[in-house]
Write an enzyme that holds these catalytic residues in place. Structure first.
Site, PDB file in Angstrom:
ATOM      1  N   HIS A   1       0.845  -1.194   0.000  1.00 27.08           N
ATOM      2  CA  HIS A   1       0.000   0.000   0.000  1.00 27.08           C
ATOM      3  C   HIS A   1       0.875   1.237   0.000  1.00 27.08           C
ATOM      4  O   HIS A   1       1.947   1.227   0.610  1.00 27.08           O
ATOM      5  CB  HIS A   1      -0.910   0.011   1.235  1.00 27.08           C
TER       6      HIS A   1
ATOM      7  N   ASP B   1      -7.986  -5.535   0.207  1.00 29.01           N
ATOM      8  CA  ASP B   1      -8.491  -6.419  -0.844  1.00 29.01           C
ATOM      9  C   ASP B   1      -8.081  -7.874  -0.666  1.00 29.01           C
ATOM     10  O   ASP B   1      -8.578  -8.746  -1.370  1.00 29.01           O
ATOM     11  CB  ASP B   1      -7.998  -5.928  -2.221  1.00 29.01           C
TER      12      ASP B   1
HETATM   13  N1  CMC Z   1       4.172  -7.612  -4.630  1.00 28.28           N
HETATM   14  C1  CMC Z   1       5.521  -7.563  -4.777  1.00 28.28           C
HETATM   15  N2  CMC Z   1       6.242  -6.433  -4.651  1.00 28.28           N
HETATM   16  C2  CMC Z   1       5.590  -5.298  -4.349  1.00 28.28           C
HETATM   17  C3  CMC Z   1       4.200  -5.280  -4.166  1.00 28.28           C
HETATM   18  C4  CMC Z   1       3.488  -6.490  -4.300  1.00 28.28           C
HETATM   19  N3  CMC Z   1       2.171  -6.522  -4.139  1.00 28.28           N
HETATM   20  N4  CMC Z   1       3.807  -4.017  -3.879  1.00 28.28           N
HETATM   21  C5  CMC Z   1       4.913  -3.272  -3.892  1.00 28.28           C
HETATM   22  N5  CMC Z   1       5.983  -4.043  -4.171  1.00 28.28           N
HETATM   23  C6  CMC Z   1       7.396  -3.607  -4.206  1.00 28.28           C
HETATM   24  C7  CMC Z   1       7.717  -2.905  -5.509  1.00 28.28           C
HETATM   25  O1  CMC Z   1       8.149  -3.803  -6.485  1.00 28.28           O
HETATM   26  C8  CMC Z   1       8.785  -1.932  -5.069  1.00 28.28           C
HETATM   27  O2  CMC Z   1       9.984  -2.655  -4.927  1.00 28.28           O
HETATM   28  P1  CMC Z   1      11.432  -1.942  -5.177  1.00 28.28           P
HETATM   29  O3  CMC Z   1      11.471  -0.734  -4.292  1.00 28.28           O
HETATM   30  O4  CMC Z   1      12.414  -2.998  -4.806  1.00 28.28           O
HETATM   31  O5  CMC Z   1      11.458  -1.598  -6.650  1.00 28.28           O
HETATM   32  C9  CMC Z   1       8.331  -1.513  -3.667  1.00 28.28           C
HETATM   33  O6  CMC Z   1       7.576  -2.627  -3.176  1.00 28.28           O
HETATM   34  C10 CMC Z   1       7.472  -0.270  -3.620  1.00 28.28           C
HETATM   35  O7  CMC Z   1       6.395  -0.462  -4.525  1.00 28.28           O
HETATM   36  P2  CMC Z   1       5.714   0.721  -5.333  1.00 28.28           P
HETATM   37  O8  CMC Z   1       5.056   0.165  -6.537  1.00 28.28           O
HETATM   38  O9  CMC Z   1       6.712   1.832  -5.533  1.00 28.28           O
HETATM   39  O10 CMC Z   1       4.659   1.215  -4.277  1.00 28.28           O
HETATM   40  P3  CMC Z   1       3.421   2.127  -4.596  1.00 28.28           P
HETATM   41  O11 CMC Z   1       3.132   2.863  -3.349  1.00 28.28           O
HETATM   42  O12 CMC Z   1       3.685   2.957  -5.805  1.00 28.28           O
HETATM   43  O13 CMC Z   1       2.256   1.093  -4.981  1.00 28.28           O
HETATM   44  C11 CMC Z   1       0.504  -0.503  -4.713  1.00 28.28           C
HETATM   45  C12 CMC Z   1       1.289   0.675  -4.079  1.00 28.28           C
HETATM   46  C13 CMC Z   1      -0.718  -0.789  -3.853  1.00 28.28           C
HETATM   47  C14 CMC Z   1       0.013  -0.071  -6.116  1.00 28.28           C
HETATM   48  C15 CMC Z   1       1.423  -1.731  -4.804  1.00 28.28           C
HETATM   49  O14 CMC Z   1       1.793  -2.155  -3.510  1.00 28.28           O
HETATM   50  C16 CMC Z   1       0.769  -2.902  -5.559  1.00 28.28           C
HETATM   51  O15 CMC Z   1       0.873  -2.950  -6.789  1.00 28.28           O
HETATM   52  N6  CMC Z   1       0.074  -3.834  -4.833  1.00 28.28           N
HETATM   53  C17 CMC Z   1      -0.667  -4.904  -5.486  1.00 28.28           C
HETATM   54  C18 CMC Z   1      -2.041  -4.388  -5.959  1.00 28.28           C
HETATM   55  C19 CMC Z   1      -2.989  -4.166  -4.787  1.00 28.28           C
HETATM   56  O16 CMC Z   1      -3.157  -4.997  -3.917  1.00 28.28           O
HETATM   57  N7  CMC Z   1      -3.686  -3.005  -4.821  1.00 28.28           N
HETATM   58  C20 CMC Z   1      -4.706  -2.663  -3.804  1.00 28.28           C
HETATM   59  C21 CMC Z   1      -4.281  -1.519  -2.945  1.00 28.28           C
HETATM   60  S1  CMC Z   1      -5.347  -1.320  -1.477  1.00 28.28           S
HETATM   61  C22 CMC Z   1      -6.890  -0.920  -2.142  1.00 28.28           C
HETATM   62  C23 CMC Z   1      -6.936   0.467  -2.637  1.00 28.28           C
HETATM   63  O17 CMC Z   1      -7.141   1.380  -1.834  1.00 28.28           O
HETATM   64  O18 CMC Z   1      -6.768   0.656  -3.840  1.00 28.28           O
END
Ligand code: CMC
Length: 426
Positions: free
Chosen positions: A304, A361
């Site tokens: 998140h 989720d």
């Molecule tokens: N699985 C594996 N690695 C992950 C995941 C995951 N679910 N989420 C983040 N990471 C890693 C990412 O690869 C990155 O690694 P590094 O720094 O080594 O490159 C690091 O963690 C930071 O990730 P980010 O993409 O920069 O983080 P963000 O804040 O931009 O994205 C997120 C947040 C929710 C989009 C992401 O965690 C994700 O894609 N999660 C899976 C989809 C999901 O469950 N979404 C629902 C969110 S809660 C409901 C809502 O309010 O929408």
């Protein structure tokens, strides 16, 4: 505590005020940055940008705190109902009994949708995703229920229309997609019971309202009701900032929510768990894939932008899964896989170092499955729940004395000025 931040640029010092929120969060007010320095900020995904001041929802991602209008989410989930929480978010305070009764009567009175809207459903191609249909239908509501003057009573009526009719439209779309007769809303049912009845009642097997299921749905929707400046809420505010009507702004929010990184994650989680079950329950393999930077796969329902600890909504949702399944006297093999997946990930160094925990989720789909909601309707369920938040945030932005149309800047990295070459000379 410093009241200003100094920025030194080209040997000149500029001071910018520090704004402090009611829970001690601090921000640099850079609203005069460009005017004073010629600089803009660059912040992809707005990860460090406060886009507004808001008194609706407070989150602390390090401590796992979520409060609506100051009330902890745990207390609302335990004691409130979805309509009461919606009232709280939209109007700023918990309703008196009289106010809540009036609100509930209004929701019931406005629950029918124009019969002509049914024709729209029939013309969407089969297998259209319900989120695309919902977004279009909400935009279309404006043509059926136009406001005459933008005055408070009209806005209040549109708010009721949205809360009530979106629920009816969602159930209707499900019935029509199955080729079944539409079930109309009833006056004698509560908000959640009415939705369940519209979804599942049929002439062959009348739907029996079950208190446990109604309670579970109330909690599900309360947990989704607002989450400050997330992707879809920001979409509502950005689109609304052009002073578009509320239906159009909400329709934009629904479109934004559809994405698998946002609300669409609840559907993606169940698809992922299915896949694991189909491929021999190999949880470790999925965790390895999620860590592999060459593989675009991510563990859905994990991670998140704000929470760097367990999402407080996921905690409640996980407990609810066990409760609902045991009350319904049923089991779900996907819940066992989800629990094993959570345990494996939470003990893995990658997930520990990246602060990745289950989000709302991760467990919500198990509850929706138990209630009987089809997988492709999961994100629609999220959207119904998020309506009060979108509406409250839209109302707040409209009344904000510091309101300005949303119009970010950019850093241009394209070609410098280039001469046009006529087509035959290229
Ligand atoms: N699985 C594996 N690695 C992950 C995941 C995951 N679910 N989420 C983040 N990471 C890693 C990412 O690869 C990155 O690694 P590094 O720094 O080594 O490159 C690091 O963690 C930071 O990730 P980010 O993409 O920069 O983080 P963000 O804040 O931009 O994205 C997120 C947040 C929710 C989009 C992401 O965690 C994700 O894609 N999660 C899976 C989809 C999901 O469950 N979404 C629902 C969110 S809660 C409901 C809502 O309010 O929408």
């Amino acid at each position: 505590m410093a009241e200003h931040v100094k920025i030194i640029f080209e040997d000149k010092t500029y001071k910018f005020p520090v704004v402090v929120g009611s829970e001690g969060e601090r921000a640099i007010d850079i609203s005069k940055l460009r005017r004073n320095t010629g600089l803009v900020t660059l912040d992809p995904g707005f990860a460090n940008t406060g886009s507004c001041s808001s008194s609706i929802t407070f989150m602390n991602g390090e401590k796992g705190i979520l409060r609506y209008r100051g009330i902890p989410i745990e207390q609302l989930a335990e004691h409130s109902t979805f309509p009461e929480t919606a009232y709280l978010l939209i109007n700023g305070a918990l309703p008196t009994r009289k106010e809540l009764n009036h609100f509930s009567v209004m929701l019931n009175d406005q629950s029918l949708v124009h019969e002509d809207m049914r024709i729209f459903f029939q013309n969407f191609p089969r297998h259209s995703h319900p989120m695309g249909i919902l977004s279009s239908m909400v935009n279309a509501l404006r043509s059926f229920y136009p406001e005459r003057h933008i005055i408070e009573e009209e806005i209040n009526l549109i708010v009721i229309h949205l809360l009530s009719k979106v629920r009816t439209l969602s159930a209707m779309s499900y019935k029509i997609s199955r080729g079944h007769r539409v079930v109309y809303p009833r006056h004698d049912f509560s908000y959640c019971a009415n939705f369940l009845n519209m979804m599942f009642d049929n002439p062959v097997k009348p739907y029996q309202i079950d208190k446990e299921v109604v309670d579970a749905l109330n909690v599900f929707w309360i947990l989704h009701a607002d989450h400050e400046q997330n992707c879809s809420t920001s979409a509502v505010r950005v689109v609304g900032s052009g002073r578009v009507n509320l239906y159009a702004a909400i329709s934009a929010g629904i479109a934004a929510l559809w994405g698998p990184l946002h609300g669409g994650a609840n559907q993606a989680v169940i698809e992922m768990l299915y896949d694991i079950a189909k491929n021999g329950n190999n949880v470790a393999r999925v965790v390895e894939r999620a860590k592999d930077k060459k593989d675009p796969f991510r563990l859905m329902g994990f991670g998140h932008r704000v929470y760097k600890t367990y999402d407080p909504r996921a905690k409640i949702m996980k407990k609810m899964c066990d409760k609902v399944l045991s009350k319904l006297n049923t089991s779900d093999p996907l819940l066992d896989i989800a629990k094993e997946l959570e345990e494996t990930a939470l003990n893995d160094n990658y997930f520990i170092e990246h602060n990745l925990y289950p989000n709302v989720d991760f467990y919500s789909g198990i509850i929706l499955r138990a209630i009987g909601i089809p997988t492709n309707m999961f994100t629609v369920m999220f959207a119904i729940g998020r309506l009060p938040g979108w509406i409250a945030q839209w109302k707040e932005s409209v009344d904000d004395p510091n309101w300005r149309i949303s119009r970010p800047r950019q850093i241009y990295i394209g070609s410098p000025e280039t001469k046009y070459i006529p087509i035959d000379e290229r």
